[in-house]
Design a protein around this motif. Structure first.
Motif, PDB file in Angstrom:
ATOM      1  N   ALA A 220      22.065-106.489 -32.876  1.00  0.00           N
ATOM      2  CA  ALA A 220      21.361-107.247 -33.911  1.00  0.00           C
ATOM      3  C   ALA A 220      21.983-106.981 -35.284  1.00  0.00           C
ATOM      4  O   ALA A 220      22.139-107.905 -36.102  1.00  0.00           O
ATOM      5  CB  ALA A 220      19.884-106.870 -33.920  1.00  0.00           C
ATOM      6  N   TYR A 221      22.354-105.728 -35.537  1.00  0.00           N
ATOM      7  CA  TYR A 221      22.949-105.350 -36.819  1.00  0.00           C
ATOM      8  C   TYR A 221      24.264-106.096 -37.039  1.00  0.00           C
ATOM      9  O   TYR A 221      24.545-106.582 -38.139  1.00  0.00           O
ATOM     10  CB  TYR A 221      23.172-103.848 -36.844  1.00  0.00           C
ATOM     11  CG  TYR A 221      23.495-103.278 -38.197  1.00  0.00           C
ATOM     12  CD1 TYR A 221      22.482-102.867 -39.066  1.00  0.00           C
ATOM     13  CD2 TYR A 221      24.804-103.130 -38.616  1.00  0.00           C
ATOM     14  CE1 TYR A 221      22.765-102.336 -40.312  1.00  0.00           C
ATOM     15  CE2 TYR A 221      25.102-102.607 -39.871  1.00  0.00           C
ATOM     16  CZ  TYR A 221      24.083-102.203 -40.707  1.00  0.00           C
ATOM     17  OH  TYR A 221      24.378-101.685 -41.948  1.00  0.00           O
ATOM     18  N   ASP A 226      27.410-110.687 -39.421  1.00  0.00           N
ATOM     19  CA  ASP A 226      28.111-111.971 -39.348  1.00  0.00           C
ATOM     20  C   ASP A 226      27.390-113.037 -40.171  1.00  0.00           C
ATOM     21  O   ASP A 226      28.033-113.886 -40.810  1.00  0.00           O
ATOM     22  CB  ASP A 226      28.218-112.441 -37.895  1.00  0.00           C
ATOM     23  CG  ASP A 226      29.241-111.653 -37.087  1.00  0.00           C
ATOM     24  OD1 ASP A 226      30.010-110.876 -37.697  1.00  0.00           O
ATOM     25  OD2 ASP A 226      29.266-111.806 -35.851  1.00  0.00           O
ATOM     26  N   LEU A 227      26.053-112.998 -40.168  1.00  0.00           N
ATOM     27  CA  LEU A 227      25.292-113.939 -40.983  1.00  0.00           C
ATOM     28  C   LEU A 227      25.516-113.667 -42.474  1.00  0.00           C
ATOM     29  O   LEU A 227      25.673-114.610 -43.265  1.00  0.00           O
ATOM     30  CB  LEU A 227      23.802-113.840 -40.650  1.00  0.00           C
ATOM     31  CG  LEU A 227      23.375-114.538 -39.352  1.00  0.00           C
ATOM     32  CD1 LEU A 227      22.015-114.021 -38.887  1.00  0.00           C
ATOM     33  CD2 LEU A 227      23.327-116.060 -39.552  1.00  0.00           C
ATOM     34  N   LEU A 228      25.555-112.398 -42.854  1.00  0.00           N
ATOM     35  CA  LEU A 228      25.858-112.061 -44.248  1.00  0.00           C
ATOM     36  C   LEU A 228      27.256-112.535 -44.630  1.00  0.00           C
ATOM     37  O   LEU A 228      27.480-113.018 -45.742  1.00  0.00           O
ATOM     38  CB  LEU A 228      25.758-110.552 -44.458  1.00  0.00           C
ATOM     39  CG  LEU A 228      24.394-109.956 -44.801  1.00  0.00           C
ATOM     40  CD1 LEU A 228      24.526-108.454 -44.997  1.00  0.00           C
ATOM     41  CD2 LEU A 228      23.804-110.598 -46.040  1.00  0.00           C
ATOM     42  N   ARG A 262      20.353-116.403 -35.920  1.00  0.00           N
ATOM     43  CA  ARG A 262      19.090-115.818 -36.377  1.00  0.00           C
ATOM     44  C   ARG A 262      18.104-115.674 -35.224  1.00  0.00           C
ATOM     45  O   ARG A 262      17.378-114.676 -35.136  1.00  0.00           O
ATOM     46  CB  ARG A 262      18.495-116.685 -37.492  1.00  0.00           C
ATOM     47  CG  ARG A 262      19.207-116.512 -38.836  1.00  0.00           C
ATOM     48  CD  ARG A 262      18.682-117.447 -39.882  1.00  0.00           C
ATOM     49  NE  ARG A 262      19.308-117.175 -41.190  1.00  0.00           N
ATOM     50  CZ  ARG A 262      19.352-118.036 -42.197  1.00  0.00           C
ATOM     51  NH1 ARG A 262      18.796-119.236 -42.059  1.00  0.00           N
ATOM     52  NH2 ARG A 262      19.935-117.709 -43.328  1.00  0.00           N
ATOM     53  N   GLN A 263      18.074-116.644 -34.343  1.00  0.00           N
ATOM     54  CA  GLN A 263      17.193-116.551 -33.172  1.00  0.00           C
ATOM     55  C   GLN A 263      17.605-115.396 -32.272  1.00  0.00           C
ATOM     56  O   GLN A 263      16.753-114.672 -31.738  1.00  0.00           O
ATOM     57  CB  GLN A 263      17.222-117.867 -32.398  1.00  0.00           C
ATOM     58  CG  GLN A 263      16.550-119.026 -33.110  1.00  0.00           C
ATOM     59  CD  GLN A 263      16.780-120.365 -32.418  1.00  0.00           C
ATOM     60  OE1 GLN A 263      17.316-120.419 -31.298  1.00  0.00           O
ATOM     61  NE2 GLN A 263      16.393-121.448 -33.087  1.00  0.00           N
ATOM     62  N   ARG A 264      18.916-115.189 -32.115  1.00  0.00           N
ATOM     63  CA  ARG A 264      19.405-114.092 -31.284  1.00  0.00           C
ATOM     64  C   ARG A 264      19.025-112.742 -31.897  1.00  0.00           C
ATOM     65  O   ARG A 264      18.634-111.815 -31.177  1.00  0.00           O
ATOM     66  CB  ARG A 264      20.924-114.199 -31.103  1.00  0.00           C
ATOM     67  CG  ARG A 264      21.546-113.186 -30.144  1.00  0.00           C
ATOM     68  CD  ARG A 264      21.028-113.367 -28.732  1.00  0.00           C
ATOM     69  NE  ARG A 264      21.356-114.664 -28.190  1.00  0.00           N
ATOM     70  CZ  ARG A 264      22.445-114.946 -27.459  1.00  0.00           C
ATOM     71  NH1 ARG A 264      23.290-113.973 -27.175  1.00  0.00           N
ATOM     72  NH2 ARG A 264      22.656-116.154 -27.002  1.00  0.00           N
ATOM     73  N   VAL A 265      19.143-112.624 -33.216  1.00  0.00           N
ATOM     74  CA  VAL A 265      18.747-111.384 -33.883  1.00  0.00           C
ATOM     75  C   VAL A 265      17.265-111.118 -33.663  1.00  0.00           C
ATOM     76  O   VAL A 265      16.855-109.976 -33.390  1.00  0.00           O
ATOM     77  CB  VAL A 265      19.060-111.441 -35.396  1.00  0.00           C
ATOM     78  CG1 VAL A 265      18.471-110.229 -36.106  1.00  0.00           C
ATOM     79  CG2 VAL A 265      20.556-111.477 -35.635  1.00  0.00           C
ATOM     80  N   LEU A 294      16.393-107.448 -39.765  1.00  0.00           N
ATOM     81  CA  LEU A 294      15.963-108.857 -39.799  1.00  0.00           C
ATOM     82  C   LEU A 294      16.064-109.431 -41.213  1.00  0.00           C
ATOM     83  O   LEU A 294      16.471-110.581 -41.400  1.00  0.00           O
ATOM     84  CB  LEU A 294      14.537-108.986 -39.290  1.00  0.00           C
ATOM     85  CG  LEU A 294      14.343-108.877 -37.777  1.00  0.00           C
ATOM     86  CD1 LEU A 294      12.837-108.855 -37.450  1.00  0.00           C
ATOM     87  CD2 LEU A 294      15.017-110.030 -37.046  1.00  0.00           C
ATOM     88  N   ASP A 295      15.715-108.619 -42.216  1.00  0.00           N
ATOM     89  CA  ASP A 295      15.747-109.087 -43.595  1.00  0.00           C
ATOM     90  C   ASP A 295      17.182-109.430 -44.029  1.00  0.00           C
ATOM     91  O   ASP A 295      17.365-110.267 -44.936  1.00  0.00           O
ATOM     92  CB  ASP A 295      15.174-108.026 -44.543  1.00  0.00           C
ATOM     93  CG  ASP A 295      13.661-107.894 -44.420  1.00  0.00           C
ATOM     94  OD1 ASP A 295      13.030-108.821 -43.864  1.00  0.00           O
ATOM     95  OD2 ASP A 295      13.113-106.870 -44.873  1.00  0.00           O
TER      96      ASP A 295
END
Length: 298
Positions: A220-221, A226-228, A262-265, A294-295
């Motif tokens: 998740a981290y 990757d989202l960041l 985001r759903q996977r996290v 999550l944030d």
């Protein structure tokens, strides 16, 4: 109801403790090796969240493990993490100019010094763990050393970095990326909770729960990272972003999309929390760490 604790404050307190410990373990030096020590300190004392040491210290606290032992193991783990960042930033790897809001070691010094500083941080980690100051029981020290070697080596973090470097020969699919990140990022996060269990003499069921937690949280981290990389602000994050996109590399976001990532996290975060159920209120801080991850996805 467990004690309400300010998570951000606790995170900063742990980071400060680890920084103080590293400052003592990597003292300034004079003479021919002075630049090497300065480079090591540049890498290790830079501002960072110290998440891996945080997981180790907070997991160990659930077993009332001695804080001195936990802190020294956490410092050793952070030495390995910092060494990996120094080498990852080199031109032959990711070729980054900034890390943690400051020039990378090869930019602040030179490439040869950066290689040697990384080497020295890695070897320092094992010196720390081998010392009786870390734990009086030689079997515990040997186990900590063995597991860190596995987690950092060819079947752990370094192996994950190798998979990352080979993308041009073998394009990434979701399974490959997942395996790569479980090794490259997840292995040291898993070591953090495993080391806590070793020092705290955790039972088999407790060790299994911690392993499940750290495996899910580690992945998740990375997805959050990757989202960041895709949506964050460079000044706020303290390093260059959109690196994978600019290099044409696939990652969780390019394959799953932002909403899918985001759903996977969220799924992994829910699973990570379920693993902690056996610890009840003792796991409050670790539960908050899941929300912290999550944030980072928004």
């Amino acid at each position: 109801m467990g004690e309400v604790i300010d998570f951000d404050l606790r995170l900063k307190e742990v980071a400060d403790k680890v920084t103080v410990a590293l400052d003592q373990l990597i003292p300034p030096a004079s003479g021919p090796e002075a630049d090497l020590m300065r480079a090591m300190r540049h890498a290790a004392l830079a501002n960072g969240k110290r998440m891996r040491p945080f997981f180790l210290l907070e997991a160990g606290a659930m077993f009332d493990a001695p804080e001195k032992s936990l802190l020294r193991a956490a410092a050793a783990l952070e030495c390995v993490h910092c060494y990996s960042l120094v080498h990852d930033d080199l031109p032959c790897m990711d070729d980054d100019d900034f890390r943690r809001g400051q020039p990378t070691v090869h930019k602040a010094f030179d490439e040869a010094t950066a290689v040697l500083a990384g080497d020295a941080l890695l070897t320092l980690a094992f010196k720390i763990l081998s010392s009786r100051e870390t734990h009086p029981d030689a079997e515990v020290r040997a186990r900590l050393i063995e597991r860190l070697a596995d987690s950092a080596g060819a079947r752990g973090m370094v192996g994950g970095q190798m998979i990352d470097m080979l993308e041009s020969e073998s394009p990434r699919d979701l399974n490959t990326i997942t395996r790569m990140q479980r090794l490259k990022t997840g292995a040291l996060i898993s070591y953090a909770t495993e080391a806590a269990g070793i020092i705290g003499h955790a039972h088999e069921q407790e060790r299994s729960a911690l392993a499940g937690f750290s495996n899910d949280l580690g992945l998740a981290y990375q997805i959050a990272d990757d989202l960041l990389d895709a949506t964050g602000d460079e000044q706020a994050v303290g390093k260059a972003l959109a690196k994978d996109e600019n290099a044409g590399k696939a990652n969780f976001v390019t394959i799953l999309g932002i909403d899918g990532a985001r759903q996977r996290v969220q799924l992994l975060a829910d699973q990570a929390k379920e693993h902690l159920a056996i610890f009840r209120e003792k796991a409050n801080i670790l539960l908050q760490s899941v929300d912290f991850v999550l944030d980072r996805t928004h």
